[in-house]
Design a protein around this motif. Structure first.
Motif, PDB file in Angstrom:
ATOM      1  N   HIS A  78       0.836  -1.195   0.000  1.00  0.00           N
ATOM      2  CA  HIS A  78       0.000   0.000   0.000  1.00  0.00           C
ATOM      3  C   HIS A  78       0.875   1.251   0.000  1.00  0.00           C
ATOM      4  O   HIS A  78       0.674   2.181  -0.801  1.00  0.00           O
ATOM      5  CB  HIS A  78      -0.912  -0.026   1.229  1.00  0.00           C
ATOM      6  N   GLN A  81       2.770   1.788  -3.336  1.00  0.00           N
ATOM      7  CA  GLN A  81       1.994   2.403  -4.404  1.00  0.00           C
ATOM      8  C   GLN A  81       1.823   3.902  -4.158  1.00  0.00           C
ATOM      9  O   GLN A  81       1.878   4.700  -5.112  1.00  0.00           O
ATOM     10  CB  GLN A  81       0.624   1.738  -4.547  1.00  0.00           C
ATOM     11  N   GLU A  84       4.928   5.453  -5.309  1.00  0.00           N
ATOM     12  CA  GLU A  84       4.954   5.459  -6.772  1.00  0.00           C
ATOM     13  C   GLU A  84       4.113   6.608  -7.319  1.00  0.00           C
ATOM     14  O   GLU A  84       4.516   7.304  -8.271  1.00  0.00           O
ATOM     15  CB  GLU A  84       4.433   4.120  -7.304  1.00  0.00           C
ATOM     16  N   MET A 133       1.035  -5.842  -5.544  1.00  0.00           N
ATOM     17  CA  MET A 133       0.044  -4.791  -5.335  1.00  0.00           C
ATOM     18  C   MET A 133      -1.387  -5.323  -5.242  1.00  0.00           C
ATOM     19  O   MET A 133      -2.330  -4.565  -5.248  1.00  0.00           O
ATOM     20  CB  MET A 133       0.111  -3.774  -6.486  1.00  0.00           C
ATOM     21  N   MET A 143      -6.345   0.524  -2.858  1.00  0.00           N
ATOM     22  CA  MET A 143      -5.300   0.405  -3.873  1.00  0.00           C
ATOM     23  C   MET A 143      -5.840   0.789  -5.242  1.00  0.00           C
ATOM     24  O   MET A 143      -6.984   0.509  -5.590  1.00  0.00           O
ATOM     25  CB  MET A 143      -4.771  -1.027  -3.919  1.00  0.00           C
ATOM     26  N   ASP A 146      -4.402  -1.022 -12.227  1.00  0.00           N
ATOM     27  CA  ASP A 146      -3.456  -0.681 -13.289  1.00  0.00           C
ATOM     28  C   ASP A 146      -4.025   0.421 -14.185  1.00  0.00           C
ATOM     29  O   ASP A 146      -3.292   1.314 -14.633  1.00  0.00           O
ATOM     30  CB  ASP A 146      -3.138  -1.923 -14.132  1.00  0.00           C
ATOM     31  N   MET A 149      -3.569   3.766 -12.475  1.00  0.00           N
ATOM     32  CA  MET A 149      -2.182   4.230 -12.532  1.00  0.00           C
ATOM     33  C   MET A 149      -1.819   4.703 -13.934  1.00  0.00           C
ATOM     34  O   MET A 149      -1.104   5.709 -14.091  1.00  0.00           O
ATOM     35  CB  MET A 149      -1.236   3.112 -12.071  1.00  0.00           C
ATOM     36  N   HIS A 171      -6.884   6.390  -1.559  1.00  0.00           N
ATOM     37  CA  HIS A 171      -5.774   5.563  -1.080  1.00  0.00           C
ATOM     38  C   HIS A 171      -5.578   5.764   0.421  1.00  0.00           C
ATOM     39  O   HIS A 171      -5.426   4.792   1.187  1.00  0.00           O
ATOM     40  CB  HIS A 171      -4.506   5.960  -1.837  1.00  0.00           C
TER      41      HIS A 171
END
Length: 216
Positions: A78, A81, A84, A133, A143, A146, A149, A171
């Motif tokens: 968690h 991410q 990131e 993830m 979360m 894909d 993101m 998040h």
């Protein structure tokens, strides 16, 4: 945005906002050794005293349980991410406030990843590998997918700022829920302390993002 999220204002965040900076600083300093949170014991140069102090510290912290393991194994991916996401801000965000928020998130959560990993290693438990993830495996609520993101990475300027705050709010809400579960069910004192810090700091950041989003 391909999916809509609502930014939920948390009244409790107002009380936490005044201390968020101190909490974040504490998070950054609590796990630098990547160990079990009691690294100060045993540095007085006397082995007998060191052993006694370490044993006393261990006893005061208590034994870990399954909830502590789940907390650590869930919070590591968690946090990864979140870091990131924060790493995208310097080159994509338009708002200086969003860039500062992203830097604060990274500064707070990187050391916590190290600390959580150290606990799992000391307990003989698996540290989630990089790229792990899947919240269905680790119980990490909030979360991003894909697709989310990819959307964030493709955005820039004001569009990035909006997407970042919407996604990071969701998040953070997931992290707060995970931390509250640890507070309720965990038994390892350092893990429960970290959970309290996460609740305080991330609730304050949710409030900050609500305020920034309202200015757009």
């Amino acid at each position: 945005m391909t999916r809509k999220r609502s930014l939920i204002r948390r009244g409790a965040a107002v009380a936490f906002a005044g201390t968020a900076a101190l909490v974040l600083a504490a998070c950054g300093g609590s796990g630098g050794s990547g160990g079990s949170g009691d690294g100060s014991a045993g540095h007085d140069g006397h082995s007998g005293t060191s052993s006694s102090a370490a044993a006393s510290a261990s006893a005061s912290q208590g034994q870990h349980n399954a909830a502590d393991v789940a907390f650590a194994q869930g919070m590591i991916p968690h946090h990864r991410q979140a870091v990131e996401m924060a790493d995208l801000a310097p080159s994509r965000a338009q708002s200086a406030e969003v860039k500062k928020l992203a830097a604060d998130i990274k500064k707070a959560q990187d050391p916590e990843i190290e600390t959580l990993s150290g606990w799992l290693t000391s307990w003989g438990e698996e540290v989630p590998p990089e790229g792990a993830m899947d919240h269905s495996v680790h119980g990490s609520d909030g979360m991003m997918t894909d697709e989310d993101m990819d959307e964030l990475m493709a955005a820039s300027g004001a569009a990035f700022d909006t997407a970042f705050m919407e996604m990071m709010t969701e998040h953070h809400e997931g992290a707060v829920a995970m931390a509250e579960t640890e507070q309720a069910d965990g038994s390892y004192a350092p893990a429960q302390k970290m959970a309290g810090q996460i609740v305080s700091s991330q609730t304050a950041e949710i409030q900050q993002m609500n305020e920034l989003f309202g200015k757009d």
